[in-house]
Design a protein around this motif. Structure first.
Motif, PDB file in Angstrom:
ATOM      1  N   LEU A  35     -49.868  36.002  47.689  1.00  0.00           N
ATOM      2  CA  LEU A  35     -49.903  35.465  49.055  1.00  0.00           C
ATOM      3  C   LEU A  35     -48.799  36.067  49.912  1.00  0.00           C
ATOM      4  CD1 LEU A  35     -50.605  31.748  48.119  1.00  0.00           C
ATOM      5  CD2 LEU A  35     -52.094  33.181  49.517  1.00  0.00           C
ATOM      6  N   LEU A  39     -49.499  38.207  53.293  1.00  0.00           N
ATOM      7  CA  LEU A  39     -48.925  37.798  54.579  1.00  0.00           C
ATOM      8  C   LEU A  39     -48.077  38.923  55.167  1.00  0.00           C
ATOM      9  CD1 LEU A  39     -47.849  34.065  54.059  1.00  0.00           C
ATOM     10  CD2 LEU A  39     -49.341  34.933  55.849  1.00  0.00           C
TER      11      LEU A  39
ATOM     12  N   MET B 226     -49.114  28.642  52.549  1.00  0.00           N
ATOM     13  CA  MET B 226     -49.174  30.085  52.833  1.00  0.00           C
ATOM     14  C   MET B 226     -50.624  30.566  52.864  1.00  0.00           C
ATOM     15  SD  MET B 226     -45.981  31.348  50.512  1.00  0.00           S
ATOM     16  CE  MET B 226     -46.238  33.087  50.677  1.00  0.00           C
ATOM     17  N   ARG B 227     -51.457  30.052  51.934  1.00  0.00           N
ATOM     18  CA  ARG B 227     -52.868  30.461  51.870  1.00  0.00           C
ATOM     19  C   ARG B 227     -53.586  30.080  53.178  1.00  0.00           C
ATOM     20  NH1 ARG B 227     -54.136  30.824  47.024  1.00  0.00           N
ATOM     21  NH2 ARG B 227     -53.276  28.805  46.472  1.00  0.00           N
ATOM     22  N   ARG B 229     -52.141  29.580  56.121  1.00  0.00           N
ATOM     23  CA  ARG B 229     -51.618  30.425  57.207  1.00  0.00           C
ATOM     24  C   ARG B 229     -52.315  31.791  57.185  1.00  0.00           C
ATOM     25  NH1 ARG B 229     -45.117  29.066  57.081  1.00  0.00           N
ATOM     26  NH2 ARG B 229     -45.323  27.072  58.154  1.00  0.00           N
ATOM     27  N   LEU B 230     -52.466  32.313  55.978  1.00  0.00           N
ATOM     28  CA  LEU B 230     -53.115  33.614  55.815  1.00  0.00           C
ATOM     29  C   LEU B 230     -54.562  33.544  56.329  1.00  0.00           C
ATOM     30  CD1 LEU B 230     -52.651  36.443  54.467  1.00  0.00           C
ATOM     31  CD2 LEU B 230     -53.690  35.490  52.424  1.00  0.00           C
TER      32      LEU B 230
END
Lengths: 58, 244
Positions: A35, A39, B226-227, B229-230
């Protein structure tokens, strides 16, 4: 340390638990690494989160 | 610090980043102490050294139910209060709970063979814990089957709350039915029926397991944020590319 006549069962119990915990930790760590990389790739291409863009504009 | 403050994922990421290294260090320390106490504990007068499996099996069993209880609270957070981190917490907890339940089942089986003469018996306690493990797998599969996180969250929350019915069944199965599994010897109304020389290592290992859950859960929650957001960035980029 003497684990007695059933030492195999005790060692197998602790060993299998260690394997399960290590697999779980590795899976979470690998997920995190993947991840973070994805990102970073998007940010390197100039794609940012809306909140980050708003902060920059302000 | 209130739950409202923690409802902001950015603030949660900042706070959890600072807390994680402390939790990880505390987990390692607790396991070092717990395992040391467990392997120095005296043998049981009936079970001999196999009682050492208890220091692994019982904390894993407690955590397997505790994690589902955490997921049930998070499910209420999703359905009733619409807390933005509730479904993140539930989704992150499910694989950890499944791992603890698997440890409970495997260690129990390996303890049962020398003590009961069998790895498995379809009694109420063992079967209800197996059902708990299957429910964990079901919730994980549901999260993966539905692409939209908010729709998946609502479906998983309902399944989690329905599955919570199994928790009292597991706890009191040994009292309600005639089982091969022994009744509770620690969490009893009249106090623990276990000798302190075995109780303290058990409690130390339970603390270590709890800290392990806390550390892994926080890390997995950070991953899930985070996933999302991605996913949000990819969708926004795809939308702007299509509009251009």
């Amino acid at each position: 340390m003497n684990l007695g006549p059933h030492a195999t069962f005790i060692i197998a119990a602790y060993g299998s638990a260690a394997v399960v915990v290590l697999v779980l930790i590795s899976w979470i760590a690998l997920d995190r690494r993947s991840l973070t990389r994805d990102l970073a790739e998007l940010e390197a291409r100039g794609i940012r989160r809306r909140s980050a863009r708003l902060r920059e504009d302000a | 610090m209130t739950l409202i403050n923690l409802a902001n994922p950015t603030r949660f990421m900042s706070l959890s980043e600072r807390a994680l290294s402390w939790f990880a260090a505390a987990t390692l320390l607790a396991f070092a102490v717990g395992l040391n106490l467990a392997f120095q504990a005296p043998d049981d007068y009936q079970q001999g050294a196999t009682v050492k499996i208890m220091f692994l099996h019982v904390p894993a069993a407690w955590l397997s139910m505790f994690v589902w209880a955490v997921m049930s609270l998070a499910a209420l957070g999703t359905l009733v209060w619409r807390h933005p981190l509730a479904d993140v917490a539930a989704k992150a907890a499910a694989p950890i709970g499944a791992a603890f339940t698997l440890i409970c089942l495997v260690s129990g089986s390996l303890w049962g063979r020398p003590m009961w003469g069998t790895y498995w018996v379809w009694d109420a306690r063992l079967t209800s814990v197996l059902v708990l493990f299957l429910m964990y797998l079901g919730v994980i599969a549901l999260w993966r089957a539905v692409e939209d996180p908010s729709r998946a969250a609502r479906a998983a929350a309902i399944l989690t709350l329905v599955g919570a019915v199994n928790l009292p069944v597991i706890k009191w199965s040994v009292d309600w039915w005639n089982t091969l599994h022994q009744p509770a010897s620690v969490m009893r109304v009249d106090g623990p029926a276990i000798h302190p020389s075995l109780l303290w290592p058990l409690l130390a290992m339970a603390l270590a397991f709890f800290l392990l859950f806390l550390t892994l859960h926080l890390t997995a929650m950070r991953n899930e944020i985070m996933r999302r957001r991605l996913r949000g960035m990819q969708l926004a980029h795809a939308g702007s590319a299509a509009g251009a």
